[in-house]
Design an enzyme around this catalytic site. Structure first.
Site, PDB file in Angstrom:
ATOM      1  N   HIS A  21      -8.482   1.086  -0.714  1.00  0.00           N
ATOM      2  CA  HIS A  21      -8.376   0.453  -1.606  1.00  0.00           C
ATOM      3  C   HIS A  21      -9.816  -0.860  -2.077  1.00  0.00           C
ATOM      4  O   HIS A  21      -9.655  -1.893  -2.156  1.00  0.00           O
ATOM      5  CB  HIS A  21      -7.643  -0.888  -1.564  1.00  0.00           C
ATOM      6  CG  HIS A  21      -5.678  -0.641  -0.767  1.00  0.00           C
ATOM      7  ND1 HIS A  21      -4.970  -0.648  -1.998  1.00  0.00           N
ATOM      8  CD2 HIS A  21      -5.460  -0.715   0.003  1.00  0.00           C
ATOM      9  CE1 HIS A  21      -3.675  -0.128  -1.848  1.00  0.00           C
ATOM     10  NE2 HIS A  21      -3.946  -0.175  -0.270  1.00  0.00           N
ATOM     11  N   SER A  45       1.339  -0.932  -0.121  1.00  0.00           N
ATOM     12  CA  SER A  45      -0.267  -0.099   0.276  1.00  0.00           C
ATOM     13  C   SER A  45       0.674   1.036  -0.034  1.00  0.00           C
ATOM     14  O   SER A  45       1.503   1.809  -1.060  1.00  0.00           O
ATOM     15  CB  SER A  45      -1.102  -0.496   0.970  1.00  0.00           C
ATOM     16  OG  SER A  45      -1.994   0.916   0.963  1.00  0.00           O
TER      17      SER A  45
END
Length: 318
Positions: A193, A91
């Site tokens: 996400h 991430s």
């Protein structure tokens, strides 16, 4: 000289006090905190060491704080001659990998991390996330079917044992109830996400487009695609896409080869996940001065014998 695969953690691994020991032992780590503070216009030491867990966990704070601590750990490791053969980040950790690969300067990366956190935190809607423990009786295919039925998105494919899903709070409650004890709710404010991040994507793309992305010196993990790459256009596209797309960490790690892997900064959970998945590719944590020295001793037996003395003489930077 030992070349490793440098791994950078994502949000959720932060803790109050992170990086303090590294700054007390390595001037190189302290300099990273100084630069981050100058770029962001805030006291990053205060944020990382003396704020409350809730303040540090706020997305706009956690992301630059994690990036700063992780790059500081990398700079400390570099004092012993360790270099990177490849780099990947989970991430927001992808920004750390791009710093190591020479794609981004640290100043640009930490500014992007702050903006990324602000944009994600400002996304509308009430979202939730949960980690799911996979098993033969509940394989990833069955979990994916349940997720589609509930209308939630895969947020991260972390390993053979774990996936993470993300979506609207009510839909996630339905999804989690169907999974029972296999689903563990994550302490997050939004559905990262996932499709719920779409409102932030245009501003994020514009920010990424304003920054020069240089060709990487080493392969970097393209986390939305699950591969390593060296094309700067692909790096930029991945950076934009990964705001909404799932993190394909399992695939990235499968492509990382068998070089030693070092999990940088507060990344013990990342290191543990990789140890279980890749027994032939040792993973070492580098989150404290003791861990950095242990990693140097293991990775480079002939490392500078004076590194401990030099670090001890540098004193506290707190």
């Amino acid at each position: 000289m030992t070349a490793v695969c440098a791994l950078f953690p994502g949000q959720g691994s932060q803790s109050v006090g992170m990086g303090r020991d590294l700054c007390a032992s390595f001037a190189e780590a302290a300099a990273v905190f100084d630069e981050a503070g100058d770029v962001l216009g805030l006291d990053v030491r205060e944020l990382c060491w003396r704020s409350s867990p809730a303040v540090l966990a706020a997305t706009e704070n956690a992301q630059p704080a994690l990036l700063t601590c992780s790059v500081a750990a990398w700079r400390a490791l570099g004092t012993g001659g360790v270099t990177a053969a490849a780099a990947a980040g989970h991430s927001v950790g992808a920004l750390g990998a791009l710093v190591v690969a020479g794609c981004l300067g640290f100043g640009d990366a930490v500014a992007l991390s702050r903006l990324r956190g602000e944009l994600m935190a400002a996304a509308p809607g009430e979202g939730a996330m949960c980690a799911v423990l996979l098993s033969p009786s509940m394989p990833r295919e069955r979990v994916a079917e349940l997720a589609e039925d509930c209308g939630v998105d895969l947020a991260a494919d972390n390993s053979a044992r774990q996936v993470v899903y993300s979506g609207d709070r009510e839909r996630m409650r339905d999804f989690s109830s169907r999974l029972g004890a296999r689903a563990k709710a994550l302490d997050v404010s939004h559905a990262f996400h996932s499709r719920l991040m779409k409102p932030a994507e245009e501003d994020w793309r514009a920010a990424v487009d304003r920054v020069a992305v240089r060709p990487p010196r080493i392969p970097v993990g393209l986390i939305s695609r699950g591969v390593f790459g060296t094309d700067p256009a692909a790096v930029r596209a991945d950076l934009v896409a990964s705001l909404c797309a799932p993190v394909r960490w399992r695939e990235v790690m499968a492509a990382a080869g068998t070089r030693p892997r070092v999990a940088l900064g507060p990344a013990r959970s990342l290191a543990g996940m990789e140890r279980g998945a890749h027994a032939t590719a040792p993973v070492r944590a580098a989150d404290t001065s003791a861990a950095v020295r242990a990693a140097l001793a293991a990775l480079r037996p002939q490392a500078d014998p004076h590194i401990n003395d030099r670090a001890d003489r540098q004193g506290s930077w707190a």
